[in-house]
Design an enzyme around this catalytic site. Structure first.
Site, PDB file in Angstrom:
ATOM      1  N   VAL A  77      41.027  42.516  46.936  1.00 10.73           N
ATOM      2  CA  VAL A  77      40.111  42.180  45.844  1.00 10.73           C
ATOM      3  C   VAL A  77      40.124  40.673  45.665  1.00 10.73           C
ATOM      4  O   VAL A  77      41.183  40.076  45.469  1.00 10.73           O
ATOM      5  CB  VAL A  77      40.545  42.853  44.518  1.00 10.73           C
ATOM      6  N   ALA A 122      43.090  36.361  44.111  1.00 10.91           N
ATOM      7  CA  ALA A 122      42.861  37.564  44.919  1.00 10.91           C
ATOM      8  C   ALA A 122      44.138  38.394  44.937  1.00 10.91           C
ATOM      9  O   ALA A 122      45.195  37.939  44.492  1.00 10.91           O
ATOM     10  CB  ALA A 122      42.481  37.180  46.340  1.00 10.91           C
ATOM     11  N   LYS A 123      44.057  39.588  45.407  1.00  7.38           N
ATOM     12  CA  LYS A 123      45.257  40.409  45.630  1.00  7.38           C
ATOM     13  C   LYS A 123      44.907  41.475  46.654  1.00  7.38           C
ATOM     14  O   LYS A 123      43.760  41.905  46.737  1.00  7.38           O
ATOM     15  CB  LYS A 123      45.698  41.089  44.319  1.00  7.38           C
ATOM     16  N   GLY A 124      45.906  41.898  47.424  1.00 12.28           N
ATOM     17  CA  GLY A 124      45.687  42.939  48.417  1.00 12.28           C
ATOM     18  C   GLY A 124      46.775  43.977  48.332  1.00 12.28           C
ATOM     19  O   GLY A 124      47.837  43.733  47.741  1.00 12.28           O
TER      20      GLY A 124
END
Ligand code: NAD
Length: 433
Positions: A77, A122-124
């Site tokens: 995201v 962001a982050k994953g």
């Protein structure tokens, strides 16, 4: 292999939320809403800032060691790229949800804004249980996840880093996979790498070091002296153990620590170097004899001056907040306090240094790593630590003064500072249509 085996996702059952667990995205939005209202944000800008720029959901097929094929669900995201390329860690966990990743991505946007880092957020994540996977399986999962996101990741676009259950080795595989596709070595595509692959000195300790710096800054405001302070630390992984060690070195008495196996209390102070050595040998604190066994709940409600939650989200619930005795909470973890507990802590006059400030030391040194990779010139540990301390001190003072100016908590002050910066940048850039 039966058809059933081929198509069954490896992690397909979501555990029900614990009683007090809040939806992390809604929890983040509640605080964002308060800041947006105080700032009188126009409805269009509000809508823009709350909507993630990009959400990728991707199937990650992995051939397991026994020859079977499992398909994992991966996410990335990008909440915002208004301030610059987006930045944020990747977590591997069996119960991770898209809402959690969305919240963590937004938190990264606010963290970078507070720290004056020219990055978006962001982050994953990949829904998997790495404790049940071999190193080879984790490597294949990592490489395929990276390949699926090859057009998203990049040193000028989106830069991942470690988070829960991901480490230096996993970052090295991401760097290598990306570089294989690019046909050249691109170290700056990811941070938190091993030193020999373009990592930064001081990165491993950066989050804990930042926690230590803001804890001391907050203690000064409260008139607490390190040598007279009693501290409890929840979680004894990267953030918890380094925070505990550095505060111990500053003269604080760490009377309690805990990890997933439970808590340990010692009125005379826990020997932190011994606890770290114990975990190095045994992986957890289970069997540690340097303190009496207590529950995690007892740890959170102990009679201490400072509490450092450094484990997971949703630990300080309204019921814990009511019984809490600490005067200062420094959020090493992301989201350890539920939004419903905020007003109780405010009412009790507890100072809370919020996660988006307290644990921003990690992303700050990640930014230093990216700068060093791009320059091909590496700094001494002393320079990294000095610049980190300065950045954390400055950010703490800015948040403290914003909170005073608007007469709000440090958490809302931090959100006001961050949201205002991103909104101002957005207005100056304008909307491309
Ligand atoms: P880690 O995996 O190294 O350590 C987590 C620790 O918490 C372990 O000791 C684990 O046993 C313990 N734990 C887990 N569940 C627990 C529970 N219910 N009660 C008590 N202890 C429990 O992870 P980490 O990197 O130290 O991250 C901890 C938190 O800090 C996370 O919220 C993470 O998102 C946040 N954070 C980490 C960094 C970083 O640089 N590592 C940066 C910013 C924020």
């Amino acid at each position: 292999m039966s058809t059933h085996d081929v198509y069954k996702p490896s992690v397909y059952q979501e555990p029900g939320p614990p009683l007090d667990r809040e939806n992390p995205f809604e929890s983040m939005m509640r605080r964002f809403d308060v800041a947006a209202q105080i700032l009188n944000l126009e409805p269009g800008i509000y809508e823009f800032l709350k909507t993630p720029t990009k959400i990728v959901i991707t199937a990650v097929p992995v051939i397991m060691d026994d020859g079977s094929l499992k398909v994992f669900e991966g996410y990335r995201v990008i909440h915002s790229d208004i301030l610059g390329p987006s930045k944020g860690g990747i977590r591997y966990a069996p119960d991770v949800t898209l809402d959690e990743v969305k919240a963590l991505a937004a938190w990264m946007t606010w963290k970078c804004a507070i720290m004056d880092i020219p990055f978006g957020g962001a982050k994953g994540a990949v829904r998997c249980d790495p404790s049940k996977m071999s190193p080879g399986e984790i490597e294949r999962l990592t490489r395929r996840y990276t390949a699926n996101l090859i057009d998203v990741f990049g040193p000028d676009t989106d830069i991942p880093a470690p988070d829960l259950n991901t480490n230096e080795q996993i970052m090295a595989w991401i760097m290598d996979t990306y570089s294989m596709h690019a046909r050249r070595t691109v170290t700056a595509v990811v941070t938190g790498k091993p030193l020999v692959l373009g990592g930064s000195r001081g990165r491993r300790e950066a989050t804990g070091r930042g926690v230590m710096t803001v804890t001391l800054a907050a203690m000064e405001k409260l008139g607490l002296r390190a040598h007279q302070s009693r501290v409890a630390v929840q979680g004894f992984g990267n953030v918890g153990s380094v925070s505990a060690l550095l505060l111990h070195q500053q003269g604080c008495k760490i009377v309690a620590i805990s990890d997933i196996t439970g808590g340990y209390y010692n009125e005379a102070g826990i020997d932190i170097p011994a606890a770290i050595e114990y975990v190095r040998q045994h992986r957890t604190l289970e069997g540690f004899t340097g303190g009496d066994r207590i529950t995690n709940e007892e740890l959170l409600t102990l009679d201490v001056d400072v509490l450092i939650p450094a484990a997971r989200e949703d630990q300080i619930t309204p019921s814990i907040a009511q019984r809490m005795q600490a005067r200062l909470i420094v959020e090493g973890a992301n989201g350890p306090t539920t939004a419903k507990a905020d007003p109780i802590l405010n009412e009790k006059g507890v100072m809370v240094v919020p996660d988006i400030l307290a644990n921003a030391g990690g992303v700050t040194v990640s930014y230093f790593e990216w700068v060093q990779d791009r320059q091909g010139y590496f700094w001494s540990e002393e320079r990294v630590n000095r610049r980190l301390n300065r950045a954390m001190r400055n950010a703490f003072e800015k948040v403290f003064h914003t909170a005073q100016r608007y007469n709000v908590s440090l958490r809302i002050g931090a959100y006001i500072l961050a949201v205002d910066k991103v909104a101002t940048t957005l207005k100056l850039r304008g909307i491309y249509a």
